[in-house]
Design a protein around this motif. Structure first.
Motif, mmCIF file in Angstrom:
data_model
loop_
_atom_site.group_PDB
_atom_site.id
_atom_site.type_symbol
_atom_site.label_atom_id
_atom_site.label_comp_id
_atom_site.label_asym_id
_atom_site.label_seq_id
_atom_site.Cartn_x
_atom_site.Cartn_y
_atom_site.Cartn_z
ATOM 1 N N ASN A 51 0.817 -1.224 0.000
ATOM 2 C CA ASN A 51 0.000 0.000 0.000
ATOM 3 C C ASN A 51 0.850 1.273 0.000
ATOM 4 O O ASN A 51 0.692 2.167 0.834
ATOM 5 N N VAL A 52 1.763 1.335 -0.958
ATOM 6 C CA VAL A 52 2.595 2.552 -1.089
ATOM 7 C C VAL A 52 2.370 3.225 -2.456
ATOM 8 O O VAL A 52 3.161 4.076 -2.866
ATOM 9 N N GLU A 53 1.316 2.796 -3.166
ATOM 10 C CA GLU A 53 0.919 3.379 -4.449
ATOM 11 C C GLU A 53 1.956 3.170 -5.547
ATOM 12 O O GLU A 53 2.155 4.021 -6.422
ATOM 13 N N LEU A 54 2.617 2.016 -5.500
ATOM 14 C CA LEU A 54 3.596 1.699 -6.539
ATOM 15 C C LEU A 54 2.904 1.350 -7.860
ATOM 16 O O LEU A 54 1.930 0.590 -7.873
ATOM 17 N N THR A 55 3.437 1.858 -8.932
ATOM 18 C CA THR A 55 2.946 1.492 -10.267
ATOM 19 C C THR A 55 4.036 0.804 -11.085
ATOM 20 O O THR A 55 3.745 0.161 -12.095
ATOM 21 N N SER A 56 5.298 0.929 -10.620
ATOM 22 C CA SER A 56 6.427 0.386 -11.367
ATOM 23 C C SER A 56 7.493 -0.156 -10.422
ATOM 24 O O SER A 56 7.700 0.375 -9.328
ATOM 25 N N LEU A 57 8.184 -1.198 -10.898
ATOM 26 C CA LEU A 57 9.302 -1.767 -10.155
ATOM 27 C C LEU A 57 10.640 -1.455 -10.831
ATOM 28 O O LEU A 57 11.668 -2.045 -10.490
ATOM 29 N N ALA A 58 10.628 -0.516 -11.742
ATOM 30 C CA ALA A 58 11.822 -0.215 -12.544
ATOM 31 C C ALA A 58 12.996 0.230 -11.675
ATOM 32 O O ALA A 58 14.159 -0.037 -12.020
ATOM 33 N N LYS A 59 12.752 0.894 -10.561
ATOM 34 C CA LYS A 59 13.832 1.404 -9.715
ATOM 35 C C LYS A 59 14.162 0.485 -8.529
ATOM 36 O O LYS A 59 14.841 0.901 -7.595
ATOM 37 N N LEU A 60 13.703 -0.738 -8.601
ATOM 38 C CA LEU A 60 14.049 -1.704 -7.563
ATOM 39 C C LEU A 60 15.541 -2.025 -7.673
ATOM 40 O O LEU A 60 16.011 -2.424 -8.745
ATOM 41 N N ARG A 67 14.631 -12.846 -0.037
ATOM 42 C CA ARG A 67 13.854 -14.083 -0.109
ATOM 43 C C ARG A 67 12.351 -13.810 -0.159
ATOM 44 O O ARG A 67 11.623 -14.526 -0.838
ATOM 45 N N LYS A 68 11.900 -12.817 0.576
ATOM 46 C CA LYS A 68 10.465 -12.510 0.645
ATOM 47 C C LYS A 68 10.218 -11.058 0.247
ATOM 48 O O LYS A 68 10.854 -10.147 0.780
ATOM 49 N N LEU A 69 9.229 -10.884 -0.663
ATOM 50 C CA LEU A 69 8.887 -9.542 -1.137
ATOM 51 C C LEU A 69 7.375 -9.357 -1.078
ATOM 52 O O LEU A 69 6.609 -10.082 -1.721
ATOM 53 N N GLU A 70 6.966 -8.374 -0.285
ATOM 54 C CA GLU A 70 5.545 -8.032 -0.133
ATOM 55 C C GLU A 70 5.243 -6.776 -0.943
ATOM 56 O O GLU A 70 5.778 -5.698 -0.660
ATOM 57 N N LEU A 71 4.352 -6.926 -1.946
ATOM 58 C CA LEU A 71 3.973 -5.788 -2.797
ATOM 59 C C LEU A 71 2.454 -5.679 -2.915
ATOM 60 O O LEU A 71 1.935 -5.149 -3.900
ATOM 61 N N SER A 72 1.735 -6.116 -1.919
ATOM 62 C CA SER A 72 0.270 -6.134 -1.988
ATOM 63 C C SER A 72 -0.327 -4.727 -1.949
ATOM 64 O O SER A 72 0.277 -3.794 -1.417
ATOM 65 N N ASP A 73 -1.524 -4.622 -2.525
ATOM 66 C CA ASP A 73 -2.327 -3.389 -2.492
ATOM 67 C C ASP A 73 -1.603 -2.191 -3.102
ATOM 68 O O ASP A 73 -1.596 -1.081 -2.552
ATOM 69 N N ASN A 74 -1.012 -2.435 -4.262
ATOM 70 C CA ASN A 74 -0.426 -1.348 -5.044
ATOM 71 C C ASN A 74 -1.137 -1.245 -6.395
ATOM 72 O O ASN A 74 -2.250 -1.767 -6.546
ATOM 73 N N ILE A 75 -0.498 -0.598 -7.361
ATOM 74 C CA ILE A 75 -1.144 -0.383 -8.668
ATOM 75 C C ILE A 75 -0.265 -0.957 -9.774
ATOM 76 O O ILE A 75 -0.204 -0.445 -10.892
ATOM 77 N N ILE A 76 0.416 -2.045 -9.462
ATOM 78 C CA ILE A 76 1.358 -2.664 -10.402
ATOM 79 C C ILE A 76 0.569 -3.468 -11.440
ATOM 80 O O ILE A 76 -0.283 -4.290 -11.096
ATOM 81 N N SER A 77 0.888 -3.247 -12.724
ATOM 82 C CA SER A 77 0.173 -3.950 -13.804
ATOM 83 C C SER A 77 1.121 -4.698 -14.728
ATOM 84 O O SER A 77 0.670 -5.461 -15.596
ATOM 85 N N GLY A 78 2.412 -4.511 -14.561
ATOM 86 C CA GLY A 78 3.385 -5.202 -15.419
ATOM 87 C C GLY A 78 4.804 -4.927 -14.951
ATOM 88 O O GLY A 78 5.043 -4.463 -13.829
ATOM 89 N N GLY A 79 5.749 -5.239 -15.853
ATOM 90 C CA GLY A 79 7.161 -4.987 -15.551
ATOM 91 C C GLY A 79 7.744 -5.965 -14.536
ATOM 92 O O GLY A 79 8.742 -5.658 -13.870
ATOM 93 N N LEU A 80 7.169 -7.177 -14.414
ATOM 94 C CA LEU A 80 7.617 -8.132 -13.402
ATOM 95 C C LEU A 80 8.946 -8.802 -13.757
ATOM 96 O O LEU A 80 9.558 -9.457 -12.900
ATOM 97 N N GLU A 81 9.409 -8.642 -15.022
ATOM 98 C CA GLU A 81 10.680 -9.248 -15.414
ATOM 99 C C GLU A 81 11.858 -8.675 -14.613
ATOM 100 O O GLU A 81 12.894 -9.321 -14.473
ATOM 101 N N ASN A 98 -3.253 -6.048 -6.775
ATOM 102 C CA ASN A 98 -2.670 -5.192 -7.815
ATOM 103 C C ASN A 98 -3.509 -5.270 -9.100
ATOM 104 O O ASN A 98 -4.606 -5.824 -9.099
ATOM 105 N N LYS A 99 -2.994 -4.725 -10.185
ATOM 106 C CA LYS A 99 -3.755 -4.617 -11.431
ATOM 107 C C LYS A 99 -3.305 -5.641 -12.474
ATOM 108 O O LYS A 99 -3.293 -5.360 -13.674
#
Length: 256
Positions: A51-60, A67-81, A98-99
């Motif tokens: 719940n941090v209003e993320l739309t992109s993971l490009a700057k990860l 080992r564990k990544l929690e990204l629930s309740d954001n606005i992510i729709s792609g870019g999972l590669e 997410n979306k």
């Protein structure tokens, strides 16, 4: 609170390379992107950005030990590669709420060879026909999807397992400390018997000492009686002699 400020707060004067867990839930991302997180967090194993209003993971950043990544309740729709490139050792990924709409988006997760658990609950993709079978076929490395395996067995909770193990250890320790059943009862019985015996011996000793004193006293009394009797006999003897002498004395006086 902005994500960058939240990260500084969570560090608590620690160096980034010393941090293994980081929780940034409910802060604000910068224009939907990650801010303030960099490659210096090289020891990070658990990261939560729910719940941090993320739309992109490009700057990860690259987090090779994550080992564990929690990204629930954001606005992510792609870019999972990006996840396979930056976090190759992920075993648990939560993308619920997410979306994500189609299988093509999830296909990018095939390169996460160590992924065992994936959560897509409350994403539009879950409305697809044969959604679960399709995901398990697409991502054959995973064991659990939305908390259940292919046989609908629920995923174990690692915290519950730890608690159960801890309870078993505590029970074992209690049994060890308690000792075999009946042990203390026998000891108590022995102690009671010993105390009763001790009291009986004490009473017997007191009775013997009392009797001995009585006997000694009786002997003393007898000795005193004998001595007194002897004195009386001596006095009577003296009186008898006097009586015998008196007539003689009288006869001598008459002769005179």
């Amino acid at each position: 609170m902005e994500m960058k400020k939240r990260i500084n707060l969570e560090l608590r004067n620690r160096a980034p390379e010393k941090v293994t867990e980081l929780v940034l839930d409910n802060c604000r991302s910068s224009n939907g992107e990650i801010e303030g997180l960099n490659d210096s967090f090289k020891e990070l194993e658990f990261l939560s950005m729910a719940n941090v209003e993320l739309t992109s993971l490009a700057k990860l950043p690259t987090l090779s030990k994550l080992r564990k990544l929690e990204l629930s309740d954001n606005i992510i729709s792609g870019g999972l590669e990006v996840l396979a490139e930056r976090c190759p050792n992920l075993t648990y990924l939560n993308l619920s709420g997410n979306k994500i709409k189609d299988l093509g988006t999830v296909e990018a997760l095939q390169n996460l060879k160590n992924l065992k658990s994936l959560d897509l609950f409350n994403c539009e993709i879950t409305n697809l026909e044969d959604y679960r079978d399709s995901i398990f076929e697409l991502l054959q490395q995973i064991t659990y999807l939305d908390g259940f395996d292919q046989e609908d067995n629920e995923a174990p909770d690692s915290e519950d397992d730890d608690d159960e193990e801890g309870d078993e250890d505590d029970d074992d320790e209690d049994e060890d400390e308690a000792g075999p059943p009946g042990e203390y009862e026998e000891e108590d019985d022995e102690d009671d018997g010993g105390s009763d015996l001790g009291e009986g011996e004490e009473e017997e000793e007191v009775g013997l000492s009392y009797l001995m004193k009585e006997e000694i006293q009786d002997e003393d009394d007898d000795d005193d009686y004998v001595e007194e009797g002897g004195d009386e006999e001596e006095e009577e003897g003296v009186r008898g002699e006097k009586r015998k002498r008196d007539p003689e004395d009288e006869g001598e006086e008459e002769d005179d």
